[in-house]
Design a protein around this motif. Structure first.
Motif, PDB file in Angstrom:
ATOM      1  N   GLU A 173      40.680  53.797  32.375  1.00 34.97           N
ATOM      2  CA  GLU A 173      41.089  52.295  32.492  1.00 34.97           C
ATOM      3  C   GLU A 173      41.905  51.849  33.405  1.00 34.97           C
ATOM      4  OE1 GLU A 173      41.565  54.320  29.594  1.00 34.97           O
ATOM      5  OE2 GLU A 173      39.592  54.077  28.660  1.00 34.97           O
ATOM      6  N   ASN A 174      42.998  52.633  33.841  1.00 31.71           N
ATOM      7  CA  ASN A 174      43.849  52.141  34.705  1.00 31.71           C
ATOM      8  C   ASN A 174      43.133  52.428  36.104  1.00 31.71           C
ATOM      9  OD1 ASN A 174      45.731  51.564  33.122  1.00 31.71           O
ATOM     10  ND2 ASN A 174      46.777  53.494  33.108  1.00 31.71           N
ATOM     11  N   ALA A 175      42.256  53.150  36.221  1.00 33.51           N
ATOM     12  CA  ALA A 175      41.604  53.183  37.585  1.00 33.51           C
ATOM     13  C   ALA A 175      40.656  52.082  38.149  1.00 33.51           C
ATOM     14  CB  ALA A 175      40.440  54.324  37.477  1.00 33.51           C
ATOM     15  N   VAL A 176      40.451  51.070  36.749  1.00 31.40           N
ATOM     16  CA  VAL A 176      39.620  49.918  37.012  1.00 31.40           C
ATOM     17  C   VAL A 176      40.596  49.091  37.742  1.00 31.40           C
ATOM     18  CG1 VAL A 176      38.413  48.260  36.077  1.00 31.40           C
ATOM     19  CG2 VAL A 176      37.969  50.438  35.437  1.00 31.40           C
ATOM     20  N   LEU A 177      41.851  49.117  36.982  1.00 25.36           N
ATOM     21  CA  LEU A 177      42.975  48.081  37.465  1.00 25.36           C
ATOM     22  C   LEU A 177      43.518  48.626  38.898  1.00 25.36           C
ATOM     23  CD1 LEU A 177      44.948  47.872  34.201  1.00 25.36           C
ATOM     24  CD2 LEU A 177      43.233  46.222  35.046  1.00 25.36           C
ATOM     25  N   ILE A 178      43.604  49.818  39.208  1.00 27.17           N
ATOM     26  CA  ILE A 178      43.766  50.145  40.666  1.00 27.17           C
ATOM     27  C   ILE A 178      42.822  49.666  41.531  1.00 27.17           C
ATOM     28  CG2 ILE A 178      44.387  52.199  41.920  1.00 27.17           C
ATOM     29  CD1 ILE A 178      45.750  53.584  39.603  1.00 27.17           C
ATOM     30  N   ALA A 179      41.619  49.818  41.223  1.00 27.04           N
ATOM     31  CA  ALA A 179      40.762  49.297  42.218  1.00 27.04           C
ATOM     32  C   ALA A 179      40.758  47.817  42.552  1.00 27.04           C
ATOM     33  CB  ALA A 179      39.162  49.625  41.695  1.00 27.04           C
ATOM     34  N   ARG A 180      41.058  47.074  41.339  1.00 30.63           N
ATOM     35  CA  ARG A 180      41.139  45.720  41.419  1.00 30.63           C
ATOM     36  C   ARG A 180      42.538  45.095  42.524  1.00 30.63           C
ATOM     37  NH1 ARG A 180      38.595  41.987  38.626  1.00 30.63           N
ATOM     38  NH2 ARG A 180      40.347  40.743  38.271  1.00 30.63           N
ATOM     39  N   ASP A 181      43.494  45.968  42.172  1.00 29.03           N
ATOM     40  CA  ASP A 181      44.646  45.486  42.926  1.00 29.03           C
ATOM     41  C   ASP A 181      44.481  46.027  44.291  1.00 29.03           C
ATOM     42  OD1 ASP A 181      45.874  44.874  40.466  1.00 29.03           O
ATOM     43  OD2 ASP A 181      46.829  46.679  40.302  1.00 29.03           O
ATOM     44  N   ILE A 182      43.980  47.146  44.638  1.00 28.92           N
ATOM     45  CA  ILE A 182      43.624  47.481  45.944  1.00 28.92           C
ATOM     46  C   ILE A 182      42.683  46.481  46.817  1.00 28.92           C
ATOM     47  CG2 ILE A 182      42.455  49.343  47.641  1.00 28.92           C
ATOM     48  CD1 ILE A 182      43.426  51.437  45.611  1.00 28.92           C
ATOM     49  N   VAL A 183      41.724  46.119  46.104  1.00 31.69           N
ATOM     50  CA  VAL A 183      41.006  45.023  46.905  1.00 31.69           C
ATOM     51  C   VAL A 183      41.667  43.619  47.202  1.00 31.69           C
ATOM     52  CG1 VAL A 183      39.080  43.389  46.046  1.00 31.69           C
ATOM     53  CG2 VAL A 183      38.713  45.876  45.554  1.00 31.69           C
ATOM     54  N   LYS A 184      42.586  43.532  46.131  1.00 26.15           N
ATOM     55  CA  LYS A 184      43.230  42.156  46.594  1.00 26.15           C
ATOM     56  C   LYS A 184      44.215  42.290  47.720  1.00 26.15           C
ATOM     57  CE  LYS A 184      43.315  40.345  41.676  1.00 26.15           C
ATOM     58  NZ  LYS A 184      44.131  39.970  40.532  1.00 26.15           N
ATOM     59  N   LYS A 185      44.889  43.522  47.699  1.00 29.28           N
ATOM     60  CA  LYS A 185      45.824  43.710  48.824  1.00 29.28           C
ATOM     61  C   LYS A 185      45.120  43.907  50.286  1.00 29.28           C
ATOM     62  CE  LYS A 185      49.907  46.497  50.042  1.00 29.28           C
ATOM     63  NZ  LYS A 185      50.889  47.612  49.560  1.00 29.28           N
ATOM     64  N   ILE A 186      43.664  44.791  50.281  1.00 33.15           N
ATOM     65  CA  ILE A 186      42.856  44.589  51.460  1.00 33.15           C
ATOM     66  C   ILE A 186      42.454  43.261  51.769  1.00 33.15           C
ATOM     67  CG2 ILE A 186      40.744  45.168  52.202  1.00 33.15           C
ATOM     68  CD1 ILE A 186      40.999  47.792  50.618  1.00 33.15           C
ATOM     69  N   GLU A 187      42.093  42.157  51.024  1.00 30.96           N
ATOM     70  CA  GLU A 187      41.745  40.883  51.008  1.00 30.96           C
ATOM     71  C   GLU A 187      43.028  40.197  51.706  1.00 30.96           C
ATOM     72  OE1 GLU A 187      38.158  40.370  47.829  1.00 30.96           O
ATOM     73  OE2 GLU A 187      40.155  39.638  47.568  1.00 30.96           O
ATOM     74  N   SER A 188      44.242  40.398  51.311  1.00 34.39           N
ATOM     75  CA  SER A 188      45.191  39.500  51.972  1.00 34.39           C
ATOM     76  C   SER A 188      45.893  39.965  53.073  1.00 34.39           C
ATOM     77  CB  SER A 188      46.313  39.513  50.851  1.00 34.39           C
ATOM     78  OG  SER A 188      46.841  40.624  50.385  1.00 34.39           O
ATOM     79  N   GLU A 189      45.663  41.436  53.407  1.00 33.41           N
ATOM     80  CA  GLU A 189      46.546  41.942  54.716  1.00 33.41           C
ATOM     81  C   GLU A 189      45.398  42.571  55.770  1.00 33.41           C
ATOM     82  OE1 GLU A 189      48.943  45.032  53.398  1.00 33.41           O
ATOM     83  OE2 GLU A 189      50.066  43.989  51.808  1.00 33.41           O
ATOM     84  N   LEU A 190      44.162  42.318  55.535  1.00 30.45           N
ATOM     85  CA  LEU A 190      43.300  43.083  56.692  1.00 30.45           C
ATOM     86  C   LEU A 190      42.212  42.244  57.054  1.00 30.45           C
ATOM     87  CD1 LEU A 190      43.366  45.798  57.760  1.00 30.45           C
ATOM     88  CD2 LEU A 190      41.522  46.400  56.202  1.00 30.45           C
ATOM     89  N   GLU A 191      41.889  42.119  58.193  1.00 29.45           N
ATOM     90  CA  GLU A 191      40.868  41.259  58.632  1.00 29.45           C
ATOM     91  C   GLU A 191      39.612  42.284  58.917  1.00 29.45           C
ATOM     92  OE1 GLU A 191      41.795  38.934  61.878  1.00 29.45           O
ATOM     93  OE2 GLU A 191      43.226  37.533  60.913  1.00 29.45           O
ATOM     94  N   TYR A 192      38.581  42.092  58.633  1.00 32.84           N
ATOM     95  CA  TYR A 192      37.428  42.846  58.557  1.00 32.84           C
ATOM     96  C   TYR A 192      36.153  42.192  58.779  1.00 32.84           C
ATOM     97  CZ  TYR A 192      37.705  42.406  53.853  1.00 32.84           C
ATOM     98  OH  TYR A 192      37.989  41.920  52.309  1.00 32.84           O
TER      99      TYR A 192
END
Length: 514
Positions: free
Chosen positions: A476-495
């Motif tokens: 279950e926590n793997a789902v939450l980690i995936a969501r948190d990583i997505v949010k951080k990528i969207e806020s810090e990376l241009e692609y």
């Protein structure tokens, strides 16, 4: 004489007598008429008095009848009101009696409630005492204080809620992704199938073929005056080296480079190469390139079906033919975005014409971003405002790179179409150093989370595969980690496009048979 005098006197006397007689007669007639008129006047006055008396009596009778009638009506109304007042008095009296009874009943109930309240208060005190004794007994048996037990329960509840929330998020995401991906794939695949645009990778140099190597000397001219004139007039560097039968034109301004290329080709064909001829040819070539720019802008509007653009906007569109972004021709990219946005707008029931217009103009700022300070997004929005484009188009230009939050479906469609056109395979060339930095940043973001064991950026940075420690991270926590990583990528990376975050939790049991 005496006779005449006598006759004259007789005549005068007879005249006087006749005059007096006439006067007396007329007086008598006048007196008779006056007497008759007085009698007639008296008769009229008498008749008028009688008539007035009769009317007076009639008016008095009518007034008495009206007064009598009004009095009867008034008495009837008084009687009805009196009856109504009596009925209301009876109702009020009945209500007062009812209220009195209710007040007595409420007083009785209040007394009963007071007694019960005292009984309940006594029971509560007794219950609290029992509860206190039970808590003391529980603390003695369990060896935990109330605060420790509370924290223990809260922690268990928190873990259960997290578990249920993760499961719920996973289910909702799975359903939403399934529906959204299906719809998005249908729309995007239909748009891409209907739009097949050609792209040519362009660099910052142009090569002009020569009929023979002797032409190089003529281009250089005596003591280099021809090549210096050409470079001065066009602002482009001419590179004449050992490359057989070719001259290289180098410059960052593609329009100047095109002017230099056209001028040099004309000079080579003409054969007369000297400073005056070069100046004349460059000027004529500049006009030809401007005409080409206008024609390319008009062709783009015809190809996309966008009409009513300001002539200056059409000219700026034509300039985009000579601009590239990561090797992708900006005009062809804008036309492709217009087609994609229009197709998707048609699928979603939005305004196709506005979507095409916004898609065609979304990168208009790149036509002058080397001349005006600011990003091409801000410059493009200012240009659209200047030439009175609609607010929807201006907002779509502002939002296509996420500088502002998209607020309309047109802005979202232009953003999606821009990403599709730019991120599809082969559309752009990316600097190797930038590409490597992006991959390293992806892995760095993933490794910054607790429980992550290893991460790998694959598929040219379009997917990151993350291995988590199974003893530290649950399913279950793997789902939450995936969501948190997505949010951080969207806020810090241009692609370009999108990045798939794939979190893998794997448990392995290994034993050895000896």
């Amino acid at each position: 004489m005496i006779l005449i005098a006598v006759a004259l006197g007789a005549a005068i006397f007879s005249g006087i007598f006749a005059f007096r007689f006439g006067i007396a007669y007329r007086k008598k007639i006048a007196e008779a008429e006056i007497g008759s008129a007085e009698e007639e006047a008296k008769r009229i006055i008498s008749d008028a008095c009688k008539t007035a008396e009769n009317k007076k009596r009639e008016a008095l009778l009518e007034a008495k009848e009206e007064i009598h009638k009004n009095r009867i009506e008034f008495d009837r109304e008084i009687k009805e009101r009196r009856n109504e007042l009596q009925r209301q008095e009876r109702r009020i009296q009945q209500k007062e009696e009812t209220l009195d009874r209710k007040v007595e009943s409420l007083e009785a109930k209040e007394d009963m409630l007071n007694r019960k309240s005292k009984e309940i208060q006594a029971l509560q005190e007794e219950t609290l005492e029992i509860q206190r004794k039970q808590l003391e007994e529980l603390e003695r048996i369990s060896g935990l204080t109330v605060e420790e037990a509370k924290n223990y329960l809260l922690k268990n509840i928190e873990n259960e809620v997290k578990h249920e929330a993760a499961i719920m998020i996973k289910d909702i995401e799975a359903k939403t992704k399934e529906e959204a991906e299906k719809k998005a794939k249908d729309i995007i695949s239909a748009a891409i199938q209907k739009c097949a645009a050609d792209h040519v990778a362009e660099a910052t140099v142009s090569v002009v073929p020569l009929p023979n190597d002797e032409m190089k000397g003529r281009i250089i001219g005596r003591e280099g005056r021809n090549i210096r004139t050409l470079e001065t007039l066009t602002g482009i560097d001419l590179i004449i080296d050992d490359t057989p039968e070719a001259v290289i034109l180098s410059g960052f301004d593609p329009i100047r480079r095109e002017v230099a290329r056209v001028a040099l080709e004309k000079l080579i064909i003409d054969g007369r190469i000297h400073p005056a001829r070069i100046e004349e040819t460059v000027e004529r070539s500049r006009k030809e390139v401007e005409n080409t720019i206008r024609q390319e802008g008009e062709h783009a509007t015809f190809e996309t079906g966008v009409h009513g653009l300001h002539p200056e906007l059409i000219k700026l569109l034509g300039k985009l033919k000579f601009r590239t972004s990561y090797g992708q021709n900006v005009l062809r990219h804008s036309i492709e975005v217009a087609h994609l946005a229009g197709i998707m707008a048609g699928e979603l029931g939005a305004d196709v014409n506005i979507a095409k217009r916004a898609g065609l103009l979304h990168d208009i700022g790149k036509a002058v971003d080397h001349e005006v300070e600011g990003s091409h997004v801000t410059i493009g929005a200012d240009i659209a405002k200047k030439y009175r484009e609609s607010q929807e188009v201006i907002h779509a230009i502002m939002a296509h790179h996420g500088d502002v939050q998209p607020e309309t479906i047109i802005a979202c469609l232009v953003q999606a179409a821009d990403t599709i056109s730019a991120a599809r395979p082969g559309a752009r060339r990316e600097n190797l150093e930038t590409y490597i930095k992006r991959l390293e940043k992806l892995e760095e973001i993933a490794n910054s989370f607790n429980g992550v064991d290893k991460s790998f950026a694959i598929q040219a940075g379009r997917e990151i595969r993350i291995m988590v420690k199974p003893e530290d991270v649950s399913d279950e926590n793997a789902v939450l980690i995936a969501r948190d990583i997505v949010k951080k990528i969207e806020s810090e990376l241009e692609y370009p496009g999108q990045i798939k975050v794939n979190v893998i939790r794997e448990t392995r049991a290994i034993e050895y048979a000896r």
